[in-house]
Design a protein around this motif. Sequence first.
Motif, PDB file in Angstrom:
ATOM      1  N   THR A 283       0.844  -1.197   0.000  1.00  0.00           N
ATOM      2  CA  THR A 283       0.000   0.000   0.000  1.00  0.00           C
ATOM      3  C   THR A 283       0.880   1.247   0.000  1.00  0.00           C
ATOM      4  N   ALA A 284       0.231   2.383  -0.178  1.00  0.00           N
ATOM      5  CA  ALA A 284       0.997   3.634  -0.199  1.00  0.00           C
ATOM      6  C   ALA A 284       1.661   3.909   1.146  1.00  0.00           C
ATOM      7  N   GLN A 285       1.047   3.445   2.239  1.00  0.00           N
ATOM      8  CA  GLN A 285       1.601   3.667   3.568  1.00  0.00           C
ATOM      9  C   GLN A 285       2.568   2.575   4.003  1.00  0.00           C
ATOM     10  N   SER A 286       2.697   1.497   3.221  1.00  0.00           N
ATOM     11  CA  SER A 286       3.537   0.363   3.615  1.00  0.00           C
ATOM     12  C   SER A 286       5.014   0.717   3.505  1.00  0.00           C
ATOM     13  N   PRO A 287       5.828   0.299   4.472  1.00  0.00           N
ATOM     14  CA  PRO A 287       7.278   0.529   4.364  1.00  0.00           C
ATOM     15  C   PRO A 287       7.921  -0.245   3.206  1.00  0.00           C
ATOM     16  N   LEU A 288       7.154  -1.133   2.570  1.00  0.00           N
ATOM     17  CA  LEU A 288       7.691  -1.885   1.438  1.00  0.00           C
ATOM     18  C   LEU A 288       7.702  -1.051   0.167  1.00  0.00           C
ATOM     19  N   ALA A 289       6.855  -0.017   0.099  1.00  0.00           N
ATOM     20  CA  ALA A 289       6.776   0.802  -1.109  1.00  0.00           C
ATOM     21  C   ALA A 289       8.106   1.500  -1.371  1.00  0.00           C
ATOM     22  N   GLY A 290       8.563   1.433  -2.617  1.00  0.00           N
ATOM     23  CA  GLY A 290       9.818   2.075  -3.009  1.00  0.00           C
ATOM     24  C   GLY A 290      11.054   1.255  -2.742  1.00  0.00           C
ATOM     25  N   LYS A 291      10.910   0.048  -2.170  1.00  0.00           N
ATOM     26  CA  LYS A 291      12.063  -0.806  -1.878  1.00  0.00           C
ATOM     27  C   LYS A 291      12.129  -1.945  -2.888  1.00  0.00           C
ATOM     28  N   ASN A 292      13.364  -2.400  -3.181  1.00  0.00           N
ATOM     29  CA  ASN A 292      13.524  -3.540  -4.084  1.00  0.00           C
ATOM     30  C   ASN A 292      13.499  -4.844  -3.287  1.00  0.00           C
ATOM     31  N   ALA A 293      13.651  -5.967  -3.987  1.00  0.00           N
ATOM     32  CA  ALA A 293      13.507  -7.279  -3.348  1.00  0.00           C
ATOM     33  C   ALA A 293      14.548  -7.496  -2.254  1.00  0.00           C
ATOM     34  N   THR A 294      15.768  -7.034  -2.474  1.00  0.00           N
ATOM     35  CA  THR A 294      16.818  -7.221  -1.459  1.00  0.00           C
ATOM     36  C   THR A 294      16.498  -6.430  -0.195  1.00  0.00           C
ATOM     37  N   GLU A 295      16.023  -5.208  -0.370  1.00  0.00           N
ATOM     38  CA  GLU A 295      15.689  -4.376   0.780  1.00  0.00           C
ATOM     39  C   GLU A 295      14.459  -4.909   1.520  1.00  0.00           C
ATOM     40  N   ILE A 296      13.491  -5.441   0.751  1.00  0.00           N
ATOM     41  CA  ILE A 296      12.304  -6.021   1.379  1.00  0.00           C
ATOM     42  C   ILE A 296      12.678  -7.254   2.186  1.00  0.00           C
ATOM     43  N   ARG A 297      13.592  -8.049   1.658  1.00  0.00           N
ATOM     44  CA  ARG A 297      14.032  -9.235   2.406  1.00  0.00           C
ATOM     45  C   ARG A 297      14.674  -8.826   3.730  1.00  0.00           C
ATOM     46  N   ALA A 298      15.499  -7.820   3.692  1.00  0.00           N
ATOM     47  CA  ALA A 298      16.162  -7.372   4.923  1.00  0.00           C
ATOM     48  C   ALA A 298      15.142  -6.829   5.934  1.00  0.00           C
ATOM     49  N   THR A 315       4.129 -14.220 -10.478  1.00  0.00           N
ATOM     50  CA  THR A 315       5.240 -14.767 -11.242  1.00  0.00           C
ATOM     51  C   THR A 315       6.513 -14.710 -10.408  1.00  0.00           C
ATOM     52  N   HIS A 316       7.440 -15.619 -10.726  1.00  0.00           N
ATOM     53  CA  HIS A 316       8.744 -15.587 -10.057  1.00  0.00           C
ATOM     54  C   HIS A 316       9.774 -14.838 -10.896  1.00  0.00           C
ATOM     55  N   ARG A 317       9.363 -14.378 -12.079  1.00  0.00           N
ATOM     56  CA  ARG A 317      10.278 -13.659 -12.970  1.00  0.00           C
ATOM     57  C   ARG A 317      10.026 -12.154 -12.832  1.00  0.00           C
ATOM     58  N   PHE A 318      10.934 -11.457 -12.210  1.00  0.00           N
ATOM     59  CA  PHE A 318      10.811 -10.012 -12.056  1.00  0.00           C
ATOM     60  C   PHE A 318      12.190  -9.446 -11.738  1.00  0.00           C
ATOM     61  N   ASP A 319      12.321  -8.145 -11.966  1.00  0.00           N
ATOM     62  CA  ASP A 319      13.583  -7.442 -11.718  1.00  0.00           C
ATOM     63  C   ASP A 319      13.719  -7.196 -10.218  1.00  0.00           C
ATOM     64  N   ARG A 320      14.691  -7.854  -9.602  1.00  0.00           N
ATOM     65  CA  ARG A 320      14.859  -7.739  -8.153  1.00  0.00           C
ATOM     66  C   ARG A 320      15.512  -6.425  -7.727  1.00  0.00           C
ATOM     67  N   THR A 321      16.000  -5.676  -8.690  1.00  0.00           N
ATOM     68  CA  THR A 321      16.588  -4.374  -8.348  1.00  0.00           C
ATOM     69  C   THR A 321      15.595  -3.228  -8.511  1.00  0.00           C
ATOM     70  N   GLU A 322      14.418  -3.516  -9.084  1.00  0.00           N
ATOM     71  CA  GLU A 322      13.430  -2.470  -9.334  1.00  0.00           C
ATOM     72  C   GLU A 322      12.616  -2.184  -8.073  1.00  0.00           C
ATOM     73  N   PRO A 323      12.443  -0.919  -7.711  1.00  0.00           N
ATOM     74  CA  PRO A 323      11.622  -0.578  -6.538  1.00  0.00           C
ATOM     75  C   PRO A 323      10.162  -0.985  -6.767  1.00  0.00           C
ATOM     76  N   ARG A 324       9.558  -1.531  -5.750  1.00  0.00           N
ATOM     77  CA  ARG A 324       8.172  -1.966  -5.852  1.00  0.00           C
ATOM     78  C   ARG A 324       7.227  -0.808  -5.566  1.00  0.00           C
ATOM     79  N   ARG A 325       6.081  -0.833  -6.268  1.00  0.00           N
ATOM     80  CA  ARG A 325       5.138   0.283  -6.196  1.00  0.00           C
ATOM     81  C   ARG A 325       3.843  -0.137  -5.494  1.00  0.00           C
ATOM     82  N   PRO A 326       3.104   0.824  -4.936  1.00  0.00           N
ATOM     83  CA  PRO A 326       1.789   0.503  -4.357  1.00  0.00           C
ATOM     84  C   PRO A 326       0.875  -0.122  -5.412  1.00  0.00           C
ATOM     85  N   GLY A 327       0.062  -1.068  -4.969  1.00  0.00           N
ATOM     86  CA  GLY A 327      -0.804  -1.809  -5.882  1.00  0.00           C
ATOM     87  C   GLY A 327      -0.225  -3.153  -6.263  1.00  0.00           C
ATOM     88  N   GLU A 328       1.103  -3.295  -6.094  1.00  0.00           N
ATOM     89  CA  GLU A 328       1.737  -4.586  -6.339  1.00  0.00           C
ATOM     90  C   GLU A 328       1.710  -5.420  -5.059  1.00  0.00           C
TER      91      GLU A 328
END
Length: 348
Positions: A283-298, A315-328
Amino acid sequence: MPVRRVRTPLLARLRFLAYALRLLAPRLAILAGLTIAGGLTLLGRGSAQEVAGLDFVAACYQVYTQLFFEHVSSLPEDWVLRLMYFTVPIAGAFIVAEGLLKVGLSLFDFNNHQTAWIRIMAQTYRDHIILIGLGHVGFRVLEELLARGRPVIVVEARGEGPFVEEARARNVPLVIGDARRESLLRELGLDHAACLIACTDDDLVNLEVGLDARQINPNIRLVMRFFDQNMARKLGKAFSVDSIFSTSAISAPQFAAAALDERIHGAYRLGDTLMATLELEITAQSPLAGKNATEIRALLDAPVVGLRRNKEPPTHRFDRTEPRRPGESVIVHVAVDEIDGVKARARG
């Protein structure tokens, strides 16, 4: 899952053509013998005028044309040759018609045709998989193997099984028979197969097939389905089965995890720990927004194994360096006991 059709190897087609020709071989041999005998008879009993300029090959050709009612010479005077000129075309027509009829019946006889075809396909396969049982579990296994491009030969005990026609529509080599017959397993190329999967709904059949397979090919990989979880564990150790699964043991963690959280995609037991794949919406308020897969894992202390974009399938195919956006949504791998803590960290 898209429908995958099995491509028939060219070598299998050529071998099947050779099989059809072998069915005609006895008739062709009779026609060849009749032609040669007729040519020798014509040279031996024909008058000087009738055999003038004829060698053995030319004499045989004259008899050969008579087989198809195409006479290239007039009726001879010798009574034996006259009899031959009248009987050879009739005999030739009968032999050709009878041979074509037998070959046609053999090829259009579904059971014989299928058995021969599958045996030929098995000869062309190497490191293939033999799947025993085409029930609900067996058919799902078949779909997964075909999706990965693996050659599979299927054995099903009942011709009226619910997935028999589905498998044949995919050009999968499928034989209706009892897999407990060692001769059948050998015909399916068990000695050069990579793996045998026994997943019928009868534990004893799976066990018997597995033991026979191990005896025929000691190096083959064995994967067996068992309903009794305790029996499965004991048999796996006693008979050196590579993988042995209890349907109830596999499905129980999935049901339990799904009851605990509605966003569970899958679950399995790792030792004494129940593991699951959990979907977390960003969500827009989630600390996950704007972080990539490595940062989310940490942040979550859980590996990211999948992604859902808006309403698309995960899907398991995605860019792990791309920041994730709200709605995903991200899909993480986590112990069920730790789900509450992971969800709390995801909310912030």
